[in-house]
Design a protein around this motif. Structure first.
Motif, PDB file in Angstrom:
ATOM      1  N   ASP A   1       0.830  -1.201   0.000  1.00  0.00           N
ATOM      2  CA  ASP A   1       0.000   0.000   0.000  1.00  0.00           C
ATOM      3  C   ASP A   1       0.867   1.254   0.000  1.00  0.00           C
ATOM      4  OD1 ASP A   1      -1.922   1.897   0.184  1.00  0.00           O
ATOM      5  OD2 ASP A   1      -2.522   1.422   2.236  1.00  0.00           O
ATOM      6  N   TYR A   2       1.060   1.828  -1.203  1.00  0.00           N
ATOM      7  CA  TYR A   2       1.828   3.066  -1.322  1.00  0.00           C
ATOM      8  C   TYR A   2       0.914   4.226  -1.687  1.00  0.00           C
ATOM      9  CZ  TYR A   2       5.572  -0.395  -1.649  1.00  0.00           C
ATOM     10  OH  TYR A   2       6.416  -1.452  -1.399  1.00  0.00           O
TER      11      TYR A   2
ATOM     12  N   THR B   1       0.604  -0.601 -11.113  1.00  0.00           N
ATOM     13  CA  THR B   1       0.767  -1.751 -10.216  1.00  0.00           C
ATOM     14  C   THR B   1       0.423  -1.380  -8.778  1.00  0.00           C
ATOM     15  OG1 THR B   1       2.534  -2.602 -11.631  1.00  0.00           O
ATOM     16  CG2 THR B   1       2.382  -3.508  -9.407  1.00  0.00           C
ATOM     17  N   TYR B   2       0.744  -0.166  -8.397  1.00  0.00           N
ATOM     18  CA  TYR B   2       0.496   0.303  -7.026  1.00  0.00           C
ATOM     19  C   TYR B   2      -0.373   1.548  -7.097  1.00  0.00           C
ATOM     20  CZ  TYR B   2       4.442  -2.798  -6.347  1.00  0.00           C
ATOM     21  OH  TYR B   2       5.267  -3.889  -6.373  1.00  0.00           O
ATOM     22  N   PRO B   3      -1.691   1.365  -7.220  1.00  0.00           N
ATOM     23  CA  PRO B   3      -2.620   2.497  -7.374  1.00  0.00           C
ATOM     24  C   PRO B   3      -2.485   3.518  -6.233  1.00  0.00           C
ATOM     25  CG  PRO B   3      -3.735   0.420  -7.802  1.00  0.00           C
ATOM     26  CD  PRO B   3      -2.397   0.066  -7.242  1.00  0.00           C
ATOM     27  N   GLY B   4      -2.501   4.768  -6.614  1.00  0.00           N
ATOM     28  CA  GLY B   4      -2.392   5.833  -5.618  1.00  0.00           C
ATOM     29  C   GLY B   4      -0.979   6.279  -5.363  1.00  0.00           C
ATOM     30  N   SER B   5      -0.006   5.508  -5.868  1.00  0.00           N
ATOM     31  CA  SER B   5       1.396   5.895  -5.702  1.00  0.00           C
ATOM     32  C   SER B   5       1.782   6.877  -6.794  1.00  0.00           C
ATOM     33  CB  SER B   5       2.300   4.663  -5.780  1.00  0.00           C
ATOM     34  OG  SER B   5       2.236   4.089  -7.079  1.00  0.00           O
ATOM     35  N   LYS B   6       2.879   7.564  -6.577  1.00  0.00           N
ATOM     36  CA  LYS B   6       3.360   8.522  -7.569  1.00  0.00           C
ATOM     37  C   LYS B   6       4.880   8.452  -7.648  1.00  0.00           C
ATOM     38  CE  LYS B   6       3.269  13.420  -8.867  1.00  0.00           C
ATOM     39  NZ  LYS B   6       2.816  14.788  -8.479  1.00  0.00           N
ATOM     40  N   VAL B   7       5.401   8.474  -8.877  1.00  0.00           N
ATOM     41  CA  VAL B   7       6.841   8.540  -9.103  1.00  0.00           C
ATOM     42  C   VAL B   7       7.176   9.904  -9.666  1.00  0.00           C
ATOM     43  CG1 VAL B   7       8.804   7.596 -10.360  1.00  0.00           C
ATOM     44  CG2 VAL B   7       7.012   6.058  -9.528  1.00  0.00           C
TER      45      VAL B   7
ATOM     46  N   TYR C   1      14.951 -10.748  -5.688  1.00  0.00           N
ATOM     47  CA  TYR C   1      13.641 -10.110  -5.861  1.00  0.00           C
ATOM     48  C   TYR C   1      13.693  -9.045  -6.962  1.00  0.00           C
ATOM     49  CZ  TYR C   1       9.545  -7.237  -4.979  1.00  0.00           C
ATOM     50  OH  TYR C   1       8.378  -6.533  -5.138  1.00  0.00           O
ATOM     51  N   LEU C   2      14.808  -8.360  -7.062  1.00  0.00           N
ATOM     52  CA  LEU C   2      14.957  -7.300  -8.054  1.00  0.00           C
ATOM     53  C   LEU C   2      15.257  -7.843  -9.446  1.00  0.00           C
ATOM     54  CD1 LEU C   2      17.069  -4.738  -5.977  1.00  0.00           C
ATOM     55  CD2 LEU C   2      14.592  -4.758  -6.356  1.00  0.00           C
ATOM     56  N   GLY C   3      15.397  -9.154  -9.572  1.00  0.00           N
ATOM     57  CA  GLY C   3      15.681  -9.757 -10.871  1.00  0.00           C
ATOM     58  C   GLY C   3      17.154  -9.836 -11.169  1.00  0.00           C
ATOM     59  N   GLY C   4      17.978  -9.788 -10.117  1.00  0.00           N
ATOM     60  CA  GLY C   4      19.412  -9.687 -10.316  1.00  0.00           C
ATOM     61  C   GLY C   4      20.181 -10.987 -10.422  1.00  0.00           C
TER      62      GLY C   4
ATOM     63  N   LYS D   1      12.444  -0.308  -3.527  1.00  0.00           N
ATOM     64  CA  LYS D   1      12.803  -1.645  -4.018  1.00  0.00           C
ATOM     65  C   LYS D   1      11.819  -2.109  -5.086  1.00  0.00           C
ATOM     66  CE  LYS D   1      14.902  -2.894   0.400  1.00  0.00           C
ATOM     67  NZ  LYS D   1      14.745  -3.689   1.651  1.00  0.00           N
ATOM     68  N   ASP D   2      10.545  -1.863  -4.850  1.00  0.00           N
ATOM     69  CA  ASP D   2       9.550  -2.242  -5.847  1.00  0.00           C
ATOM     70  C   ASP D   2       9.710  -1.417  -7.119  1.00  0.00           C
ATOM     71  OD1 ASP D   2       8.297  -4.325  -4.486  1.00  0.00           O
ATOM     72  OD2 ASP D   2       7.009  -2.966  -3.376  1.00  0.00           O
ATOM     73  N   PHE D   3      10.128  -0.180  -6.963  1.00  0.00           N
ATOM     74  CA  PHE D   3      10.415   0.644  -8.139  1.00  0.00           C
ATOM     75  C   PHE D   3      11.567   0.047  -8.949  1.00  0.00           C
ATOM     76  CE2 PHE D   3      13.184   3.781 -10.092  1.00  0.00           C
ATOM     77  CZ  PHE D   3      12.308   4.431 -10.952  1.00  0.00           C
ATOM     78  N   LEU D   4      12.647  -0.355  -8.278  1.00  0.00           N
ATOM     79  CA  LEU D   4      13.781  -0.942  -8.988  1.00  0.00           C
ATOM     80  C   LEU D   4      13.369  -2.222  -9.709  1.00  0.00           C
ATOM     81  CD1 LEU D   4      16.899  -0.558  -6.645  1.00  0.00           C
ATOM     82  CD2 LEU D   4      16.196   0.866  -8.572  1.00  0.00           C
TER      83      LEU D   4
END
Length: 428
Positions: A42-43, A72-78, A129-132, A331-334
């Motif tokens: 919840d962001y 993906t994360y409704p209500g969030s802002k970048v 988790y980051l796909g690394g 982290k979710d952004f990355l």
């Protein structure tokens, strides 16, 4: 896209004191692991501040990442903010200390400096988790310090051979060389071709080319022995690399005591009477100076046809600020920013993505020529003090000039190894 990176710009000195500003206490939004593990998604109402350098983000990349994350994360802002390279070290240092930025782009040779001083979040446990798990190993080395992951590799670029198609045709050269010996033979043909002022413009202090040759031999400019750094110019690998470098430079009329920026080699190549140069994409002449249709590219060949020579990998990492109040969100952004879809946009823009599996998506003649060599690429010694080695007077440049001018190799190498070690072992 501008390729020039400010590699090692005194970051170690500028970020001293960040550790004192950090805190081991849990911050708001910091659960100590990626969101997927904690279940926190919840962001809503939160804004993630992301700093990117001018010219770094490929066209469409920011829109794609922003749309995907906010969907993906409704209500969030970048919120993306573009920063300029000039003076960026002090600005990033202040922002990391204040916690006023969440995610920041840093040059790959700068990462160790920020990490060592406590400015960047340790994301070692979040790598998978980051796909690394399949990040290119040689790119990822720049994101690690003392065995811990402090950033994620984003993209790199490297030098290739650029040649004037008209002059090569006039010299009777029908195919690009696959080995160094073939390249030397082509340069000899160019020397006797009417209209060619210089077969290869390569000043004696082009240390990035030397670095790539050193990487080919399996060496580096310095290594750590115990708790001390020692210079690597005296090693057998360095001497082999120098012999190749010396042979290359012998085909050039460029001065032995200048670098590729004195004058800018793109200005020399733009005159149209230089057969070949070794450089980055941003070092190419403007279209009105020398048409892109007249320029071809190939990786600097190796000793055998199966593998090109090594290169210095210059590029950018994405890191999370230690003092961010939104570390889970970051982290979710990355994870979104570095997924295959968005790294594919990096490749499509002519950069080398952080996974070899995506290299087939690279577009552009320059970038396609850069990809094969990138697999043999390396970075400078990963230490916060590396910036001091590149400070004027640069001992690597002075070493190359002295050795090219006939100085005894062993004595010359020891002299500059001592200087490299002195700078690397300075206490911050």
């Amino acid at each position: 896209m501008k390729r020039q990176l400010i590699a090692a710009v005194g970051v170690a000195a500028m970020v001293v004191g960040l550790a004192a500003c950090g805190s081991d206490a849990k911050k708001e939004g910091d659960t100590g692991s990626a969101s997927a593990a904690s279940g926190k998604k919840d962001y809503n109402g939160k804004t993630l501040k992301v700093w990117l350098m001018s010219g770094s983000a490929p066209k469409g990349w920011t829109d794609s990442v922003k749309s995907e994350f906010e969907t993906t994360y409704p209500g969030s802002k970048v919120e993306f903010q573009e920063q300029q390279w000039d003076g960026i070290g002090q600005k990033i240092t202040a922002a990391l200390s204040e916690g006023s930025v969440d995610v920041v782009e840093v040059g790959n040779t700068q990462t160790a400096g920020y990490a060592a001083s406590g400015g960047l979040l340790d994301i070692t446990k979040d790598k998978s988790y980051l796909g690394g798990d399949d990040w290119a190993k040689n790119q990822n080395e720049a994101a690690i310090l003392d065995g811990k992951q402090y950033a994620a590799p984003w993209w790199v670029s490297n030098r290739v051979v650029a040649y004037n198609k008209d002059l090569w045709k006039a010299a009777g050269i029908a195919e690009t060389p696959k080995t160094l010996e073939e390249f030397y033979a082509d340069l000899e043909k160019l020397k006797t071709t009417p209209g060619v002022e210089d077969a290869l413009y390569m000043p004696g202090q082009e240390w990035y080319v030397y670095f790539g040759l050193l990487a080919t031999e399996g060496g580096n400019l310095a290594k750590k022995e115990g708790d001390k750094w020692v210079g690597g110019l005296s090693s057998p690998e360095a001497q082999k690399a120098f012999e190749t470098y010396k042979t290359l430079q012998s085909h050039s009329k460029a001065p032995k005591d200048k670098d590729e920026a004195t004058p800018q080699q793109k200005d020399v190549f733009a005159k149209g009477n230089v057969g070949t140069m070794i450089g980055l994409g941003w070092e190419l002449p403007k279209e009105e100076e020398l048409s892109a249709s007249k320029i071809g590219f190939f990786p600097l060949p190796g000793k055998t046809a199966d593998k090109p020579s090594g290169v210095f990998l210059g590029g950018s990492n994405l890191a999370i600020a230690q003092n961010s109040k939104n570390t889970d969100m970051a982290k979710d952004f990355l994870k979104v920013a570095l997924n295959d879809k968005n790294e594919g946009l990096v490749a499509a823009a002519g950069n080398i993505p952080n996974k070899e599996s995506l290299s087939g998506q690279v577009t552009g003649d320059f970038a396609k020529a850069a990809v094969p060599a990138s697999k043999q690429g390396a970075i400078t010694p990963n230490t916060p003090n590396w910036a001091s080695v590149e400070d004027k007077p640069n001992p690597i440049k002075e070493f190359l000039t002295a050795a090219l001018q006939g100085g005894d190799y062993a004595a010359t190498a020891k002299k500059y190894d001592d200087e490299i070690a002195k700078r690397l072992n300075q206490k911050q």
